[in-house]
Design an enzyme around this catalytic site. Structure first.
Site, PDB file in Angstrom:
ATOM      1  N   GLY A  95      -1.420 -16.814 -17.181  1.00  0.00           N
ATOM      2  CA  GLY A  95      -0.455 -17.683 -16.374  1.00  0.00           C
ATOM      3  C   GLY A  95       0.267 -18.702 -16.053  1.00  0.00           C
ATOM      4  N   ARG A  98       2.407 -24.650 -16.458  1.00  0.00           N
ATOM      5  CA  ARG A  98       3.086 -25.795 -16.473  1.00  0.00           C
ATOM      6  C   ARG A  98       4.690 -25.019 -16.480  1.00  0.00           C
ATOM      7  NH1 ARG A  98       3.444 -28.002 -22.225  1.00  0.00           N
ATOM      8  NH2 ARG A  98       3.441 -26.364 -23.572  1.00  0.00           N
ATOM      9  N   ASP A 130      -2.840 -31.030 -17.009  1.00  0.00           N
ATOM     10  CA  ASP A 130      -1.408 -31.946 -16.575  1.00  0.00           C
ATOM     11  C   ASP A 130      -0.681 -30.589 -15.586  1.00  0.00           C
ATOM     12  OD1 ASP A 130      -0.558 -32.091 -18.253  1.00  0.00           O
ATOM     13  OD2 ASP A 130      -0.647 -34.187 -18.062  1.00  0.00           O
ATOM     14  N   ARG A 181      14.733 -23.088 -19.662  1.00  0.00           N
ATOM     15  CA  ARG A 181      14.632 -21.830 -20.876  1.00  0.00           C
ATOM     16  C   ARG A 181      15.143 -20.823 -20.151  1.00  0.00           C
ATOM     17  NH1 ARG A 181       8.904 -20.094 -23.195  1.00  0.00           N
ATOM     18  NH2 ARG A 181       8.121 -19.733 -21.542  1.00  0.00           N
ATOM     19  N   ASP A 257      -0.949 -13.080 -24.735  1.00  0.00           N
ATOM     20  CA  ASP A 257       0.518 -13.744 -23.627  1.00  0.00           C
ATOM     21  C   ASP A 257       1.881 -13.829 -23.998  1.00  0.00           C
ATOM     22  OD1 ASP A 257      -1.602 -14.949 -24.758  1.00  0.00           O
ATOM     23  OD2 ASP A 257      -0.774 -16.935 -23.060  1.00  0.00           O
ATOM     24  N   ASP A 267       7.833 -18.721 -26.698  1.00  0.00           N
ATOM     25  CA  ASP A 267       7.555 -19.974 -27.396  1.00  0.00           C
ATOM     26  C   ASP A 267       6.699 -20.329 -28.013  1.00  0.00           C
ATOM     27  OD1 ASP A 267       5.012 -21.155 -25.546  1.00  0.00           O
ATOM     28  OD2 ASP A 267       3.664 -19.768 -24.055  1.00  0.00           O
TER      29      ASP A 267
END
Ligand code: AMP
Ligand code: MG
Length: 490
Positions: A95, A98, A130, A181, A257, A267
């Site tokens: 999932g 970030r 984070d 994006r 993914d 990605d």
């Protein structure tokens, strides 16, 4: 209106088809507040394509939209849930750790495109990390994806990188940023894997129907629409990976993914362009076994598509055995599709006519790659110099080879087929984002100087037009640059 009080009513119209149609995969969420948002780079051409006003995007509302801190009226930003095989091992819950899907925009041509943010803060999928991103890696994705777009490779796009004004902790303390994006969607093989694992066939059907409507609407009327969807994705991915191979692109993290249903490259983490031809080329720091090496990409795409087929099995047929037969048959089309795209691309790179037998193209290119390999010829400059050789000046090419009699012999065989140099120059780029120049530009940007990133972007956005004064952008890295290492999740 009084001077200085001009407030443009900014309306960003976002739809939320994904969030509304697939709420099981969409967790309502917002971006983390940003201390001092600053536009670092804005893609004005893409903004125009999307019908977005650049002034509005640069305004506080625009910066808020692109950091996930301002939610336009009626928008429903969500973190998307998905699973995936990472380096061959199944991760049941990945999932957007970030990232946020702000919603969908309708572009000037009426196409629906996701507006998605990366680096917008922690979500319930962050798994202890984070949720943030640093300026360097977000600009890297911007540069790489825009270069891919200019090279004619299907890809997610980059609308902007916004600095957050927050310092983030990595190996050192770095300035933080969010990438905005744009993609035709963020549906991935891993989205289907997540749903397949729940055994909720109706949800799986809803997801597949959503994918059909969004990406492959022709398949809706097929006898078996889900098989047709699968085959459309097989075709799109076979063609995509062939295109990567033709330009020497190594994706670096072809987890399921990170494989889209749309057939767009997604990605840009540890990716890089190979220089010297090398099937074993790997850049990612964590890919120690070379699973995602340059020469393995076509096979890995097939492996990922097999995982996609497994996820779709309940939709192929109620009878498990018949469903497996459908999957096997359709996956069986992958290799021929890949070979056909790759062979057509090689033929174009060699400037040869389209009627030419694939076997001739395969033999010529394989023998050329052998010669490239032995002399460590740079993939990009090597092919571009072949264009000059077709015009009669073989010296720029010959200068790159150690074994001159062999390349001369190869050139004679190739020239006998009448290669077309102008056609070659339209497919063999002069400029790619060279690893050493990307690093140089990102280091400068991290230190606050954005000029090298802007110049690099200007160069790679016109990859086929050779321009004087830009020689350093068309030259491989110096020996001193050494082995290039890239990182995931930075
Ligand atoms: P990637 O390698 O970029 O495809 O990321 C794999 C997974 O790690 C995804 O679920 C990401 O959302 C998550 N991820 C990567 N970096 C971070 C980060 N800094 N904080 C939270 N999640 C992250
Ligand atoms: Mg990913």
């Amino acid at each position: 209106m009084f001077d200085g009080m001009m407030t443009t009513p900014v309306t960003f119209l976002l739809s939320h088809h994904f969030a509304s149609e697939l709420p099981e995969l969409a967790l309502p969420w917002q971006g983390e507040e940003t201390p001092d948002p600053q536009m670092l780079v804005l893609n004005e051409a893409l903004a125009a394509e999307l019908g977005l006003d650049t002034g509005a995007l640069r305004s506080p509302e625009g910066l808020g939209l692109m950091t996930g801190t301002v939610v336009p009226f009626d928008a429903k930003p969500v973190a998307q849930a998905y699973a995936g095989h990472q380096f061959g091992g199944y991760a049941p819950r990945l999932g957007d750790g970030r990232a946020l899907l702000m919603g969908e925009l309708t572009d000037r041509e009426g196409r629906i495109r996701d507006l998605h943010l990366k680096g917008s803060g922690r979500t319930p999928f962050s798994r202890g990390a984070d949720g943030r991103a640093a300026v360097g890696p977000m600009l890297r994705e911007y540069v790489m994806s825009e270069a891919m777009q200019a090279l004619g490779v299907p890809t997610t796009r980059s609308l902007a990188v916004v600095g957050t004004g927050r310092r983030i902790q990595r190996e050192s303390v770095l300035p933080g940023a969010v990438l905005a994006r744009v993609a035709s969607s963020h549906l991935r093989v891993g989205s289907f894997q997540l749903v397949a694992a729940t055994d909720d066939v109706e949800l799986l059907r809803r997801l597949a129907d959503h994918a059909i409507e969004r990406h492959h609407p022709d398949t809706a009327s097929a006898e078996n629409p889900y098989q047709a969807l699968f085959e459309a994705v097989v075709t799109a991915q076979a063609d995509l990976v062939a295109r990567w191979m033709l330009i020497g692109f190594v994706h670096g993290v072809m987890n399921t993914d990170n494989m889209t249903i749309s057939g767009e490259t997604i990605d840009y983490g540890p990716c890089a362009f190979m220089e010297a031809h090398d099937p074993a080329a790997v850049f990612s720091s964590i890919d120690v076994d070379g699973r995602y090496a340059y020469g393995n990409q076509a096979g890995i795409a097939e492996w990922n598509l097999a995982r996609f087929a497994e996820a779709l099995l309940p939709l192929f047929d109620d009878d498990r055995d018949r469903a497996v037969t459908v999957a096997t048959e359709s996956l069986g089309t992958y290799r021929a599709k890949y070979r056909s795209s790759y062979s057509a691309g090689l033929r174009a790179k060699l400037g040869l006519p389209s009627g030419l037998d694939d076997a001739v193209v395969a033999e010529l290119s394989e023998s050329l790659f052998q010669l490239f390999h032995v002399s460590r010829v740079d993939w990009t400059t090597g092919f571009r110099a072949l264009g000059s050789a077709a015009r009669g000046d073989a010296e720029p090419l010959r200068g790159q080879f150690i074994d001159l009699p062999s390349i001369d012999d190869w050139l004679n065989r190739w020239r006998a087929l009448n290669p077309d140099p102008s056609a070659m120059d339209r497919v063999n780029p002069v400029y790619i984002p060279r690893n050493h120049l990307v690093e140089e530009a990102l280091d400068a940007a991290t230190a606050g100087d954005l000029a090298p990133v802007h110049q690099l972007l200007e160069v790679v956005q016109h990859p086929f037009d050779e321009r004087s004064g830009l020689e350093r952008f068309a030259t491989p890295a110096p020996e001193s640059f050494g082995r290039y290492t890239t990182y995931c999740g930075t």
